[in-house]
Every structure is written in structure tokens, then in C-alpha cells.
Design a protein around this motif. Structure first.
Motif, short mmCIF file in Angstrom:
data_model
loop_
_atom_site.label_atom_id
_atom_site.label_comp_id
_atom_site.label_asym_id
_atom_site.label_seq_id
_atom_site.Cartn_x
_atom_site.Cartn_y
_atom_site.Cartn_z
N GLU A 1 0.82 -1.21 0.00
CA GLU A 1 0.00 0.00 0.00
C GLU A 1 0.85 1.26 0.00
OE1 GLU A 1 -2.56 -0.11 3.36
OE2 GLU A 1 -3.88 -1.66 2.54
N THR A 2 0.28 2.32 -0.55
CA THR A 2 0.88 3.65 -0.46
C THR A 2 0.26 4.34 0.74
OG1 THR A 2 1.14 3.76 -2.86
CG2 THR A 2 1.28 5.82 -1.65
N VAL A 3 1.09 4.74 1.71
CA VAL A 3 0.56 5.28 2.96
C VAL A 3 0.93 6.76 3.08
CG1 VAL A 3 0.68 3.05 4.09
CG2 VAL A 3 2.62 4.62 4.28
N ASP A 4 0.08 7.49 3.78
CA ASP A 4 0.26 8.92 4.02
C ASP A 4 1.18 9.09 5.22
OD1 ASP A 4 0.08 11.60 4.58
OD2 ASP A 4 -2.10 11.67 4.73
N VAL A 5 2.32 9.79 5.02
CA VAL A 5 3.27 9.97 6.12
C VAL A 5 3.47 11.45 6.48
CG1 VAL A 5 4.52 7.83 5.67
CG2 VAL A 5 5.22 9.93 4.49
N GLY A 6 2.71 12.34 5.85
CA GLY A 6 2.86 13.75 6.18
C GLY A 6 2.37 14.64 5.06
N SER A 7 2.81 15.87 5.09
CA SER A 7 2.42 16.83 4.06
C SER A 7 3.59 17.77 3.76
CB SER A 7 1.19 17.64 4.50
OG SER A 7 1.49 18.39 5.65
N VAL B 1 16.13 0.78 -1.28
CA VAL B 1 15.04 0.64 -0.32
C VAL B 1 14.07 -0.40 -0.89
CG1 VAL B 1 13.18 1.77 0.95
CG2 VAL B 1 15.24 3.06 0.35
N VAL B 2 13.76 -1.41 -0.08
CA VAL B 2 12.79 -2.43 -0.48
C VAL B 2 11.71 -2.50 0.59
CG1 VAL B 2 14.51 -3.78 -1.74
CG2 VAL B 2 14.06 -4.30 0.67
N THR B 3 10.58 -3.09 0.23
CA THR B 3 9.50 -3.26 1.20
C THR B 3 8.79 -4.56 0.91
OG1 THR B 3 7.54 -2.22 2.18
CG2 THR B 3 7.79 -2.01 -0.20
N GLY B 4 8.23 -5.16 1.96
CA GLY B 4 7.53 -6.43 1.81
C GLY B 4 7.37 -7.13 3.15
N PRO B 5 6.96 -8.38 3.13
CA PRO B 5 6.73 -9.13 4.38
C PRO B 5 8.00 -9.24 5.22
CG PRO B 5 5.76 -10.26 2.51
CD PRO B 5 6.59 -9.17 1.94
N LEU C 1 0.76 -3.26 9.46
CA LEU C 1 0.11 -4.56 9.50
C LEU C 1 0.03 -5.14 8.08
CD1 LEU C 1 -2.80 -3.83 12.01
CD2 LEU C 1 -0.65 -5.05 12.46
N TRP C 2 -0.24 -6.40 8.01
CA TRP C 2 -0.19 -7.14 6.75
C TRP C 2 -1.10 -6.51 5.69
CZ3 TRP C 2 2.91 -11.01 5.13
CH2 TRP C 2 2.55 -11.67 3.93
N ASN C 3 -0.50 -6.19 4.54
CA ASN C 3 -1.27 -5.66 3.41
C ASN C 3 -0.71 -6.18 2.08
OD1 ASN C 3 1.08 -4.22 2.87
ND2 ASN C 3 0.32 -2.32 3.76
N TRP C 4 -0.01 -7.31 2.17
CA TRP C 4 0.77 -7.81 1.03
C TRP C 4 -0.08 -8.75 0.17
CZ3 TRP C 4 5.12 -6.04 -0.86
CH2 TRP C 4 5.87 -6.80 -1.75
N ARG C 5 0.13 -8.62 -1.13
CA ARG C 5 -0.50 -9.57 -2.07
C ARG C 5 0.59 -10.38 -2.74
NH1 ARG C 5 -5.17 -6.01 -5.20
NH2 ARG C 5 -6.39 -5.47 -3.33
#
Length: 402
Positions: free
Chosen positions: A166-172, A370-374, A397-401
Motif C-alpha cells: 500500500e501507499t501510505v500517508d506519512v505527512g504533508s 530501499v525495499v519493502t515487503g513481508p 500490518l499485513w497488506n501484502w498480495r
């Protein structure tokens, strides 16, 4: 006040009165001001005289009906003068207000025309979002612009990170503009850690300092995370890689690459490069990169028409096209260099001239990713010799496909 004089005042406030007439009018206004001062002094003397006359009347020293008539006439004259003064004040107030409203409207029109002409607004937005993307690992911003009066504009948008699937909001982020001059931007992070408290280690620097594997705490932290979570990891590499070489390393992994740290010379060789220079996994396509696929025209009146077009960005292989990605990175830096004042307000710690010169001479070589995943997939990297160091970033929390 004659209509001719009113018309001259209106043209004078709008700045359209000829120079010769403007000079004459200003001289006339100076005379009127002098007259007004004289009238004020005259009224003060008459008021003072009236007070003495009232005292005389109260003492029975009135001189008769003649003086009473003169007093009545004097009161009427003063009333006329007072009304004239208030009319003049109101007229001046409306003149100033009209001039202010005219300037307000004209400045709004000039502001809108300036930022829309030649795609300036889109270009400035591209420069700002590019500067964020190349200087803040795994961070992008989608900007919206708000043109204001008095030649100002403000750009603002949400700061986003890819964490897991997922793309998450971390600020503005927001930044002001005054015509073509950008102001200092403001990063507002929802969590202080999101602001870039992670870093990479340059291979030679890590070896010389003996800190090649100083990440034991990070691995233990990763072990304690629940299996049903996803995380962001900053991986330092054992040597410099080309983009194609690194993508081949990442292809078999059940992880998503999101950002690459590029060697930009001495700036990258500091032991803790907390503000690295790099590029996102998804290229930053600019206006010149887009390929127009369709152009359509539609009449909107007797002598006008609306032209619209659709375009697509170049196709990129998921784990290939390293040369295309690198060239896109260089194009992005050159765009920022063309608008250096705006770029420096976003990322003042980047020396664009030095970085572009070094990358042009030595090519784009990568020392971090930079990598991301489980979390369970990240733990599998512990024994990989091509990874020299790891830093754990955001966790969700888990959001992986799969």
C-alpha cells in the motif's frame, strides 16, 4: 464638483491620465488642500468668536438683532463647510477603495496568466515533486497549486511512502511562490521517523571503518516483529552496482524495490549518508518524455475550438531497462538544475552541479536500495553477501498480495 473634474480624478486613480493633465490635477489638489487648511483655521477662529458672543449674551451685553443675524448666517456657512468636508472625505475613501479593488483584480489576472502561460505552473510542480523524490528515499508528493492575489501561489500535497502493498500517508509538504521565485518548503511528518532518520553505508567507507555488519540490533528488531507485518528496509550494498545488475539481484525476491541510492561522489562517501541522492523504482516522467497518442479538436463557438490530447509514458520492464531508468534520473537532475533556486529550497543539501558532473563522468552506480515487503521475506536477506547493512524503516500490518 463638476463631472469633468470627477472624470479626471477617476483617470488619475487608474493611472490613465496624460502626464500634462496629471501635473495640472496634482497642482489643483495641492491648492484644494491649502484651501481646506485655511477653512479649518477660519472655522476655529469663528468658533472661538462664537463662544465669546455667547458669554456676552449671558451677561446681558448683546448688541441686538444685527449680531444675532450675523451669528445665524455664520452657523449656516459652517454647516455648509462641514458637509463639504465630509463629502470630500467620503469621495477620497471611495477613490482609494476603488484603486485597491482595481489593483486586487488586476493582480489576480496577472497571477493566473503568469502561472498558466507556457505551462509554468506544471513545470514548477514537476521540479518540486522531483526534488522531493530524489532527495527523500521512498517518498513522493502529489502537488496541487492554489494561485492567490498579488502574484503569489502555494503548492501543497501529501507525502506518500510505499509500505508493503500500500501507499501510505506519512505527512504533508507545502511551499510558497512569488511569480517564479519559490520559497522555503515545509515538511510536516506524522511521525519523526518518516522524515529520513535512516541511512545507507557507502561500501568503501564501511570497510575502512570496520562497521560492515553493524546492524545486529536491526536484525534482532526484525526478528521480533510479527510475521503478519510488512516493513520498509534500507539495504546498503557490498559494492557499487549498475541498475540492471541490482534489479537482477532483486528479481527472485518476494519484495518490492522502491528507491535506489546513487553514488554522487564525495557527498555519498560520508559514513552516515542521512540525505542520499537517488531515484525511485517508478521513473519520474516529465513532459518531454510523454508520447502523444491522440489529438482531438472540438468547436466551442463560432470562431473558437478546444484542443485535447492524450499521451502515454514509455514502457519499462519490471526488472530491466536500467539504461532508461538511469537516463530518466539524469534528466530529472538536469530539470532541477535549470530551476536551481526552486530545487535548493526543497533539498538545499544537494550540490546539483557537482552531482551531475560526477554522474556524467562515472555513470550511475548504486550503493543502496530501499525495499519493502513481508517481514519473513526480509529476514531471508540476512545471509546474502551482497547486502552489507540493513536499517528498518516504517512497519505496517499485513497488506501484502503474493
Amino acid at each position: 464638483m463638476s463631472e469633468e473634474f470627477k472624470e479626471k480624478l477617476r483617470k488619475y486613480s487608474e493611472g490613465t491620465l496624460p502626464e500634462e493633465e496629471r501635473t495640472e490635477l496634482e497642482q489643483e489638489l495641492e491648492k484644494l488642500e491649502a484651501y481646506q487648511v485655511y477653512v479649518d483655521e477660519l472655522m476655529e477662529r469663528e468658533d472661538h468668536l462664537s463662544e465669546h458672543q455667547e458669554v456676552d449674551l449671558s451677561n446681558g451685553k448683546s448688541k441686538g438683532k444685527g449680531k444675532s443675524k450675523r451669528k445665524s448666517a455664520s452657523a449656516r456657512e459652517k454647516g455648509i463647510i462641514r458637509r463639504g468636508k465630509w463629502r470630500a472625505r467620503i469621495a477620497n475613501t471611495f477613490t482609494v477603495l476603488a484603486a485597491f479593488l482595481a489593483f486586487w483584480t488586476i493582480s489576480g489576472i496577472i497571477t493566473a496568466v503568469f502561472y498558466s502561460t507556457g505551462g509554468r505552473g506544471e513545470t514548477y510542480s514537476d521540479v518540486v515533486s522531483s526534488a522531493v523524490a530524489v532527495s527523500r528515499p521512498n517518498t513522493i508528493v502529489h502537488l496541487s497549486s492554489n494561485a492567490k492575489f498579488f502574484f503569489r501561489m502555494e503548492m501543497s500535497g501529501k507525502l506518500l511512502k510505499q509500505i508493503g502493498g500500500e501507499t501510505v500517508d506519512v505527512g504533508s509538504y507545502s511551499t510558497p511562490f512569488l511569480l517564479g521565485l519559490g520559497g522555503v518548503g515545509k515538511f510536516s511528518w506524522t511521525d519523526e521517523r518518516s522524515g529520513g532518520n535512516y541511512y545507507f553505508q557507502y561500501p568503501e567507507t564501511a570497510k575502512n571503518s570496520g562497521s560492515l555488519r553493524s546492524d545486529g540490533v536491526e536484525w534482532r528488531m526484525l526478528e521480533k516483529l510479527h510475521e503478519g507485518t510488512v516493513a520498509e528496509a534500507y539495504l546498503s550494498l557490498d559494492r557499487l552496482y549498475t541498475t540492471d545488475e541490482l534489479l537482477k539481484k532483486l528479481e527472485p525476491l518476494n519484495l518490492l524495490p522502491v528507491w535506489f541510492a546513487a553514488d554522487a561522489g564525495q557527498f555519498s562517501r560520508e559514513r552516515f549518508a542521512g540525505t542520499p541522492l537517488g531515484f525511485p523504482y517508478t521513473p519520474l516522467w516529465h513532459a518531454d518524455d510523454m508520447k502523444v497518442t491522440k489529438i482531438s479538436e472540438e468547436k466551442s463557438g463560432w470562431f473558437s475550438k478546444v484542443t485535447s490530447s492524450s499521451s502515454v509514458s514509455p514502457a519499462v520492464e519490471s526488472y530491466g531497462d536500467g539504461a532508461l531508468r538511469e537516463e530518466n534520473f539524469m534528466d530529472t537532475l538536469r530539470l532541477m538544475q535549470q530551476h536551481k533556486k526552486i530545487s535548493n529550497n526543497v533539498a538545499p543539501f544537494i550540490d546539483l552541479d557537482e552531482s551531475i558532473s560526477y554522474l556524467g563522468e562515472h555513470g550511475v552506480k548504486l550503493y543502496g536500495v530501499v525495499v519493502t515487503g513481508p517481514v519473513k521475506e526480509l529476514l531471508k536477506l540476512r545471509e546474502d553477501t551482497w547486502i552489507s547493512n540493513i536499517r528498518i524503516g516504517e512497519v505496517r500490518l499485513w497488506n501484502w498480495r503474493e
